[in-house]
Write a protein that holds these residues in place. Structure first.
Motif, PDB file in Angstrom:
ATOM      1  N   ILE A 138       8.721  21.748  24.921  1.00 16.58           N
ATOM      2  CA  ILE A 138       8.999  21.121  26.209  1.00 16.58           C
ATOM      3  C   ILE A 138       7.808  20.249  26.595  1.00 16.58           C
ATOM      4  N   GLY A 139       8.057  18.926  26.756  1.00 20.48           N
ATOM      5  CA  GLY A 139       7.003  17.993  27.131  1.00 20.48           C
ATOM      6  C   GLY A 139       7.438  17.113  28.278  1.00 20.48           C
ATOM      7  N   GLY A 140       6.664  16.069  28.537  1.00 20.41           N
ATOM      8  CA  GLY A 140       6.950  15.203  29.673  1.00 20.41           C
ATOM      9  C   GLY A 140       6.190  15.651  30.903  1.00 20.41           C
ATOM     10  N   SER A 141       6.197  14.823  31.930  1.00 15.72           N
ATOM     11  CA  SER A 141       5.371  15.097  33.114  1.00 15.72           C
ATOM     12  C   SER A 141       5.732  16.398  33.808  1.00 15.72           C
ATOM     13  N   LEU A 142       7.011  16.756  33.840  1.00 17.54           N
ATOM     14  CA  LEU A 142       7.399  17.977  34.547  1.00 17.54           C
ATOM     15  C   LEU A 142       6.958  19.235  33.804  1.00 17.54           C
ATOM     16  N   ALA A 143       6.682  19.112  32.517  1.00 13.71           N
ATOM     17  CA  ALA A 143       6.198  20.266  31.745  1.00 13.71           C
ATOM     18  C   ALA A 143       4.831  20.722  32.233  1.00 13.71           C
ATOM     19  N   GLN A 144       4.138  19.850  32.979  1.00 17.05           N
ATOM     20  CA  GLN A 144       2.837  20.228  33.526  1.00 17.05           C
ATOM     21  C   GLN A 144       2.967  21.308  34.596  1.00 17.05           C
ATOM     22  N   ALA A 145       4.199  21.585  35.010  1.00 15.02           N
ATOM     23  CA  ALA A 145       4.420  22.689  35.954  1.00 15.02           C
ATOM     24  C   ALA A 145       4.190  24.031  35.291  1.00 15.02           C
ATOM     25  N   GLY A 146       3.924  24.002  33.992  1.00  9.98           N
ATOM     26  CA  GLY A 146       3.537  25.210  33.280  1.00  9.98           C
ATOM     27  C   GLY A 146       4.695  26.119  32.925  1.00  9.98           C
ATOM     28  N   GLU A 147       4.439  27.397  33.016  1.00  9.85           N
ATOM     29  CA  GLU A 147       5.395  28.394  32.533  1.00  9.85           C
ATOM     30  C   GLU A 147       6.651  28.487  33.392  1.00  9.85           C
ATOM     31  N   HIS A 148       6.642  27.959  34.590  1.00 13.37           N
ATOM     32  CA  HIS A 148       7.818  28.077  35.459  1.00 13.37           C
ATOM     33  C   HIS A 148       9.028  27.370  34.853  1.00 13.37           C
ATOM     34  N   LEU A 149       8.832  26.165  34.356  1.00 15.13           N
ATOM     35  CA  LEU A 149       9.928  25.429  33.731  1.00 15.13           C
ATOM     36  C   LEU A 149      10.362  26.102  32.432  1.00 15.13           C
ATOM     37  N   ILE A 150       9.387  26.439  31.602  1.00 14.63           N
ATOM     38  CA  ILE A 150       9.692  27.030  30.298  1.00 14.63           C
ATOM     39  C   ILE A 150      10.316  28.407  30.450  1.00 14.63           C
TER      40      ILE A 150
END
Length: 408
Positions: A334-346
Motif C-alpha cells: 500500500i503506497g501513495g500519500s494516504l498510506a502515510q496515515a500508517g497502520e490505520h489504512l492497512i
C-alpha cells in the motif's frame, strides 16, 4: 577483417551472430563475474566464439573486465561482468504537481537527479520541455554524452496506451490526450522512450527496491485517485489496452449512490481516495482539503479521521479480496500519500482481505506499507527503461547495428 554478425539462409542469426551476444549478456546480468571458459561451458559455444561476442558487448559499453580469476597454474583468466556504469538510462516521474527525473546506471543505482514543482495541467509542452532541459543538464553534470543514454522511462498520472506511449483521456491532464510523448524527445535524444502510468512504474520501483525475489505482487496507490500495478510471474501485467489494475473504478456496494468523476456511481475511488475522505470529514464540520490534510488529522489523533481512514481500508480490502482470489499475490503493498496515515489504512485492508479470502491464498500473504515511498516512481521509471534497453531483442539489435569487426 571479417564482419562477425552473419545470418543464415533462413534469416536467423547464426552461432556467430547477435543472439549469442544477447545470451551471454543475459547470463552476465546477474552481476557475477565470469571467465570466457566459464561462459563457454555454460553455453556450449566455442571459446573463440564467446571471445568475439564479449568483444562486441565491450565495444557497446555493456560488459567490461573486472579482474582475473584465481589461477590454477599458468596465466590467470580474465573475468567479465556487466558494466553497470558503462551506459545510463533516464527515469521521469510526472505527478499531478511535480516532476522528478533521475539518471541511473544499468543496475538502477541513481547517479544524479533533479525535481521541479510543475503542475501537469500546464500541458505536455511545458512539462516535457523542462524534462528535456533538465536531462541534458544532468548528463552534462555527470560528464555523459547524449549517446550514453540507452533509454528513457516515463510515468504519467493517468491512463496510458503503453504500445504508443500516448495518454488516453487522462482526467487531470488537460491537453495531454493522445499527445505523442515519445515523439517529443526524438529531436533531443536518440534513445527509445517508454511511457506508462504512474502506478505501474511504482510497482516496478517497489519490487526492485524492496521485493526483488517476489514474482507475484500488487502495488496499490491511494492518493488523489486509487489504482494498482500488478506483477505476476515476475512480469508487469498491463492487459490488452494497458488498463490492468484500474481498481479505483470497481463498484463497492456501500457507496452505491456516491457519484464518481468517471460518471458512474459507487466507485472505490469515490469512497476511499484522499479527496473522498476529505469531503466526508468536511461534512462532519472539519476542514481538510487534501489527502495530506487527512493524514495530518490522523497523525494528530483525531478519532473521526482515524475511523474514516480505517473504513477506507476496508473498502479497498473488499476490492482486493477479489484480486487475491484472481491473482494470488505473495505481497500487497500500500503506497501513495494516504498510506502515510500508517497502520490505520492497512489495518482496514487486512481486516477484510484476511477475513474473506480463502485460507490457502492468505497463508503466506503479506500486506504492508510501501518501503520505497516517494522514490518508488522515479526508480520504477528507470527500471522501465532498463528492462527495455537490456532485453534480449534490444541487445541483439545493438550488436547488429554496431560497427564491430574482428579477425576470424
Amino acid at each position: 577483417m571479417t564482419d562477425i554478425s552473419r545470418q543464415g539462409q533462413d534469416g536467423h542469426v547464426t552461432a556467430l551472430g547477435s543472439s549469442v551476444a544477447s545470451d551471454l549478456f543475459q547470463i552476465l546480468r546477474d552481476g557475477r563475474p565470469r571467465t570466457r571458459t566459464e561462459l563457454s561451458s555454460m553455453t556450449g559455444l566455442a571459446r573463440s566464439t564467446v571471445a568475439l561476442r564479449i568483444d562486441a558487448l565491450m565495444n557497446l559499453g555493456l560488459v567490461g573486465p573486472v579482474g582475473d580469476a584465481v589461477s590454477t597454474g599458468g596465466r590467470p583468466s580474465s573475468q567479465f561482468a556487466i558494466a553497470a556504469s558503462g551506459r545510463v538510462v533516464l527515469g521521469v516521474d510526472v505527478g499531478a504537481s511535480h516532476v522528478r527525473i533521475a539518471v541511473s546506471d544499468l543496475t538502477g543505482r541513481i547517479q544524479a537527479e533533479s525535481s521541479e514543482r510543475i503542475r501537469v495541467a500546464e500541458g505536455p509542452e511545458a512539462v516535457l520541455s523542462w524534462v528535456s532541459t533538465a536531462a541534458h543538464e544532468l548528463l552534462d553534470q555527470l560528464g555523459r554524452a547524449p549517446g550514453d543514454l540507452l533509454a528513457i522511462g516515463i510515468g504519467l498520472p493517468g491512463p496510458v496506451q503503453h504500445s504508443s506511449g500516448r495518454p488516453i483521456n487522462p482526467p487531470i491532464m488537460p491537453g495531454w490526450d493522445r499527445f505523442d510523448v515519445p515523439g517529443w524527445f526524438h529531436d533531443s535524444f536518440d534513445a527509445p522512450v517508454l511511457v506508462d502510468n504512474d502506478v505501474n512504474i511504482m510497482a516496478l520501483g517497489e519490487r526492485e527496491l524492496s521485493w526483488p525475489e517476489v514474482d507475484h505482487l500488487i502495488f496499490v496507490k491511494v492518493a488523489t485517485g486509487i489504482g494498482s500495478g500488478v506483477i505476476s510471474g515476475g512480469i508487469l501485467q498491463r492487459g490488452a489496452q494497458g488498463t490492468a489494475g484500474d481498481i479505483g473504478h470497481v463498484h463497492v456496494a456501500r457507496g452505491a449512490d456516491v457519484p464518481c468523476q468517471c460518471g458512474n456511481r459507487g466507485c472505490l475511488e469515490a469512497l476511499a481516495s484522499g479527496p473522498a475522505l476529505a469531503r466526508d470529514l468536511r461534512d462532519t464540520g472539519m476542514s481538510p482539503e487534501s489527502s495530506q490534510d487527512v493524514v495530518e488529522l490522523v497523525k494528530g489523533g483525531n478519532i473521526t479521521a482515524i475511523q474514516a481512514v480505517r473504513q477506507a481500508g476496508r473498502d479497498i480490502g473488499e476490492v482486493l479480496t477479489t484480486c487475491v482470489s484472481l491473482i494470488n499475490p505473495s505481497v500487497i503493498v500500500i503506497g501513495g500519500s494516504l498510506a502515510q496515515a500508517g497502520e490505520h489504512l492497512i489495518a482496514g485492508v487486512r481486516e477484510i482481505v484476511y477475513t474473506r479470502s480463502m485460507p490457502l491464498a492468505t497463508e503466506h500473504l503479506q500486506i504492508t506499507q510501501s518501503k520505497a515511498g516517494a522514490d518508488a516512481a522515479v526508480l520504477g521509471a528507470c527500471m522501465l527503461a532498463i528492462h527495455h534497453a537490456l532485453s534480449p531483442a534490444n541487445i541483439e539489435e545493438m550488436v547488429i547495428g554496431a560497427p564491430t569487426t574482428a579477425k576470424v
